[in-house]
Write an enzyme that holds these catalytic residues in place. Sequence first.
Site, short mmCIF file in Angstrom:
data_model
loop_
_atom_site.label_atom_id
_atom_site.label_comp_id
_atom_site.label_asym_id
_atom_site.label_seq_id
_atom_site.Cartn_x
_atom_site.Cartn_y
_atom_site.Cartn_z
N GLY A 1 0.84 -1.19 0.00
CA GLY A 1 0.00 0.00 0.00
C GLY A 1 0.87 1.24 0.00
CD GLN B 1 3.56 5.91 2.57
OE1 GLN B 1 2.60 5.34 2.06
NE2 GLN B 1 4.53 5.26 3.19
CB CYS C 1 5.21 2.19 7.32
SG CYS C 1 4.73 3.72 6.50
CG LEU C 2 6.88 1.20 1.35
CD1 LEU C 2 6.30 1.48 -0.03
CD2 LEU C 2 8.01 0.18 1.26
CG HIS D 1 -0.59 1.28 7.21
ND1 HIS D 1 0.38 0.79 8.07
CD2 HIS D 1 0.05 2.13 6.38
CE1 HIS D 1 1.56 1.33 7.76
NE2 HIS D 1 1.39 2.15 6.73
CD GLU D 2 -1.07 2.45 2.70
OE1 GLU D 2 -0.64 3.62 2.62
OE2 GLU D 2 -0.33 1.48 2.94
CG HIS E 1 0.34 6.86 5.44
ND1 HIS E 1 1.47 7.32 6.09
CD2 HIS E 1 0.57 5.55 5.20
CE1 HIS E 1 2.33 6.32 6.23
NE2 HIS E 1 1.81 5.22 5.70
NI NI Z 1 2.70 3.34 5.57
#
Ligand code: NI
Length: 180
Positions: free
Chosen positions: A47, A52, A97-98, A139-140, A143
């Site tokens: 995701g 991000q 998470c990236l 989660h997304e 963000h």
């Molecule tokens: Ni993330």
Amino acid sequence: MPIQKIALMGQPVLRRAAQPVSEFGDQELERLIENMKDTMREAPGVGLAAPQLFVGRRVIVFRIPADRGGEEIPETALINPEIEPLDDRISIGWEGCLSLPRLRGLVPRFKNIVYRGALADGTRVEATASGFLARVIQHEVDHLDGILYIERMHDLRLLSFDSEAADFRYEDYYESDDDA
Ligand code: NI
């Protein structure tokens, strides 16, 4: 499309509420979504949210590869997403998470949700999700509100480096990894 630079924790863009998308079907939105999908695939991740990639718009992409168990979900973009829990059941599961490379944590999330939003052309979608997909979407969407998964954790002892996760034993901290 070249893989885009991913904002890491500490970048203010990850802490701001993203703005809703009001124009659909334009090239800018198409390009953003393509960039997000390419970056998610290359990373690889399951995701990604627009902040991000340093873009403060309410756009997320996600996918569930076949090797994650459960149903495979192709790359999907969702614009102006909203979430509602279907019941009060919570499950605890690993998230990474990236924007926080090399780390993973055990995070409580709603087990069953309904999510709503729009596709790139403005078509409205509404669907239910449970398990890992529900976790990824929660989660997304976080963000988009400037929230990282570590803030959702109840116990920071449940944060681990990826490299050490094989030695991590939830039972060292809690009796069961079932619903909590
Ligand atoms: Ni993330």
